[in-house]
Design a protein around this motif. Structure first.
Motif, PDB file in Angstrom:
ATOM      1  N   ALA A 196       0.822  -1.213   0.000  1.00 54.95           N
ATOM      2  CA  ALA A 196       0.000   0.000   0.000  1.00 54.95           C
ATOM      3  C   ALA A 196       0.856   1.263   0.000  1.00 54.95           C
ATOM      4  O   ALA A 196       0.391   2.331  -0.385  1.00 54.95           O
ATOM      5  N   LEU A 197       2.108   1.149   0.427  1.00 58.05           N
ATOM      6  CA  LEU A 197       3.025   2.283   0.390  1.00 58.05           C
ATOM      7  C   LEU A 197       3.620   2.390  -1.013  1.00 58.05           C
ATOM      8  O   LEU A 197       3.804   1.374  -1.683  1.00 58.05           O
ATOM      9  N   PRO A 198       3.971   3.593  -1.463  1.00 57.57           N
ATOM     10  CA  PRO A 198       4.607   3.714  -2.774  1.00 57.57           C
ATOM     11  C   PRO A 198       5.972   3.013  -2.767  1.00 57.57           C
ATOM     12  O   PRO A 198       6.861   3.404  -2.025  1.00 57.57           O
ATOM     13  N   GLU A 199       6.094   1.986  -3.587  1.00 59.65           N
ATOM     14  CA  GLU A 199       7.295   1.152  -3.651  1.00 59.65           C
ATOM     15  C   GLU A 199       7.667   0.622  -2.263  1.00 59.65           C
ATOM     16  O   GLU A 199       8.834   0.549  -1.892  1.00 59.65           O
ATOM     17  N   GLY A 200       6.660   0.252  -1.490  1.00 61.34           N
ATOM     18  CA  GLY A 200       6.863  -0.211  -0.125  1.00 61.34           C
ATOM     19  C   GLY A 200       7.554  -1.560  -0.058  1.00 61.34           C
ATOM     20  O   GLY A 200       7.291  -2.452  -0.858  1.00 61.34           O
ATOM     21  N   ASP A 201       8.467  -1.681   0.870  1.00 61.73           N
ATOM     22  CA  ASP A 201       9.202  -2.923   1.088  1.00 61.73           C
ATOM     23  C   ASP A 201       9.673  -2.925   2.534  1.00 61.73           C
ATOM     24  O   ASP A 201       9.600  -1.911   3.224  1.00 61.73           O
ATOM     25  N   GLY A 202      10.165  -4.048   2.985  1.00 57.61           N
ATOM     26  CA  GLY A 202      10.621  -4.107   4.359  1.00 57.61           C
ATOM     27  C   GLY A 202      11.425  -5.348   4.653  1.00 57.61           C
ATOM     28  O   GLY A 202      11.520  -6.257   3.836  1.00 57.61           O
ATOM     29  N   SER A 203      12.008  -5.351   5.842  1.00 55.76           N
ATOM     30  CA  SER A 203      12.787  -6.503   6.284  1.00 55.76           C
ATOM     31  C   SER A 203      12.567  -6.711   7.779  1.00 55.76           C
ATOM     32  O   SER A 203      12.214  -5.785   8.504  1.00 55.76           O
ATOM     33  N   VAL A 204      12.790  -7.959   8.191  1.00 54.12           N
ATOM     34  CA  VAL A 204      12.692  -8.337   9.602  1.00 54.12           C
ATOM     35  C   VAL A 204      13.901  -9.200   9.910  1.00 54.12           C
ATOM     36  O   VAL A 204      14.244 -10.095   9.137  1.00 54.12           O
ATOM     37  N   ALA A 205      14.556  -8.917  11.034  1.00 55.08           N
ATOM     38  CA  ALA A 205      15.685  -9.732  11.471  1.00 55.08           C
ATOM     39  C   ALA A 205      15.593  -9.912  12.978  1.00 55.08           C
ATOM     40  O   ALA A 205      15.323  -8.958  13.713  1.00 55.08           O
ATOM     41  N   VAL A 206      15.828 -11.141  13.424  1.00 48.66           N
ATOM     42  CA  VAL A 206      15.831 -11.459  14.855  1.00 48.66           C
ATOM     43  C   VAL A 206      17.220 -11.965  15.211  1.00 48.66           C
ATOM     44  O   VAL A 206      17.696 -12.940  14.647  1.00 48.66           O
ATOM     45  N   VAL A 207      17.863 -11.260  16.180  1.00 52.21           N
ATOM     46  CA  VAL A 207      19.182 -11.665  16.662  1.00 52.21           C
ATOM     47  C   VAL A 207      19.148 -11.618  18.185  1.00 52.21           C
ATOM     48  O   VAL A 207      18.954 -10.550  18.777  1.00 52.21           O
ATOM     49  N   ASP A 208      19.316 -12.772  18.803  1.00 57.10           N
ATOM     50  CA  ASP A 208      19.330 -12.883  20.266  1.00 57.10           C
ATOM     51  C   ASP A 208      18.094 -12.265  20.913  1.00 57.10           C
ATOM     52  O   ASP A 208      18.179 -11.573  21.933  1.00 57.10           O
ATOM     53  N   GLY A 209      16.941 -12.493  20.325  1.00 57.22           N
ATOM     54  CA  GLY A 209      15.695 -12.000  20.894  1.00 57.22           C
ATOM     55  C   GLY A 209      15.399 -10.542  20.588  1.00 57.22           C
ATOM     56  O   GLY A 209      14.371 -10.016  21.005  1.00 57.22           O
ATOM     57  N   ILE A 210      16.286  -9.852  19.857  1.00 57.59           N
ATOM     58  CA  ILE A 210      16.064  -8.462  19.454  1.00 57.59           C
ATOM     59  C   ILE A 210      15.552  -8.455  18.016  1.00 57.59           C
ATOM     60  O   ILE A 210      16.190  -8.996  17.119  1.00 57.59           O
ATOM     61  N   VAL A 211      14.399  -7.856  17.820  1.00 56.72           N
ATOM     62  CA  VAL A 211      13.794  -7.770  16.495  1.00 56.72           C
ATOM     63  C   VAL A 211      14.108  -6.408  15.894  1.00 56.72           C
ATOM     64  O   VAL A 211      13.901  -5.379  16.534  1.00 56.72           O
ATOM     65  N   SER A 212      14.607  -6.412  14.660  1.00 60.82           N
ATOM     66  CA  SER A 212      14.822  -5.181  13.896  1.00 60.82           C
ATOM     67  C   SER A 212      13.898  -5.212  12.692  1.00 60.82           C
ATOM     68  O   SER A 212      13.990  -6.117  11.862  1.00 60.82           O
ATOM     69  N   VAL A 213      13.019  -4.245  12.624  1.00 61.79           N
ATOM     70  CA  VAL A 213      12.081  -4.144  11.506  1.00 61.79           C
ATOM     71  C   VAL A 213      12.392  -2.859  10.746  1.00 61.79           C
ATOM     72  O   VAL A 213      12.516  -1.781  11.332  1.00 61.79           O
ATOM     73  N   ILE A 214      12.524  -2.997   9.431  1.00 63.29           N
ATOM     74  CA  ILE A 214      12.765  -1.850   8.557  1.00 63.29           C
ATOM     75  C   ILE A 214      11.632  -1.790   7.539  1.00 63.29           C
ATOM     76  O   ILE A 214      11.308  -2.793   6.913  1.00 63.29           O
ATOM     77  N   VAL A 215      11.045  -0.612   7.396  1.00 66.81           N
ATOM     78  CA  VAL A 215      10.022  -0.367   6.383  1.00 66.81           C
ATOM     79  C   VAL A 215      10.555   0.739   5.478  1.00 66.81           C
ATOM     80  O   VAL A 215      10.984   1.789   5.956  1.00 66.81           O
ATOM     81  N   ARG A 216      10.531   0.489   4.164  1.00 67.57           N
ATOM     82  CA  ARG A 216      11.019   1.455   3.177  1.00 67.57           C
ATOM     83  C   ARG A 216       9.912   1.809   2.202  1.00 67.57           C
ATOM     84  O   ARG A 216       9.102   0.970   1.848  1.00 67.57           O
TER      85      ARG A 216
END
Length: 138
Positions: A99-119
């Motif tokens: 729904a975002l213009p050219e929307g994309d994202g990533s999810v990474a879990v390292v040692d219980g820490i979640v990093s979410v990136i939305v572009r």
């Protein structure tokens, strides 16, 4: 005979007033356009924030699979490593990103820490890719 004095505005004064009014209205239209662009940018940023929080909530609801790395996905990648509920969650999250213009994202879990990136591509930043990142512990 009596002499009549001129009363009222001359044509030149009316034209000058119209030019001043036109310049003012053009400036007002420019401000309105700038305001609309910035409001749309703020809307997209709030959508990105909501999408990041959504995938984190889904991961917290399915914590075991999240800690096993089934929610890990790179920007531009398909959720190939996910199974079951994680796969459904990531597919639905990707649909929301679309729904975002050219929307994309990533999810990474390292040692219980979640990093979410939305572009997404943001017009107010000159058409550049804008990125929202959030980190949390699950």
């Amino acid at each position: 005979m009596s002499t009549k004095t001129a009363a009222g505005f001359s044509l030149l004064e009316v034209l000058v007033a119209l030019v001043v009014l036109a310049v003012g209205l053009l400036g007002l239209a420019g401000l309105q356009l700038h305001s609309l662009r910035d409001n749309h940018s703020a809307f997209l940023r709030s959508q990105a924030t909501t999408l990041a929080a959504e995938v984190i909530d889904r991961m917290q609801a399915n914590r075991d699979q999240a800690l096993d790395g089934e929610y890990d996905i790179a920007v531009g990648a398909d959720p190939t490593g996910a199974t079951g509920k994680a796969l459904i969650d990531l597919q639905e999250w990707r649909a929301g990103l679309a729904a975002l213009p050219e929307g994309d994202g990533s999810v990474a879990v390292v040692d219980g820490i979640v990093s979410v990136i939305v572009r997404w591509r943001d017009v107010s930043s000159g058409g550049n890719i804008t990125e929202f990142r959030t980190d949390t512990r699950i």
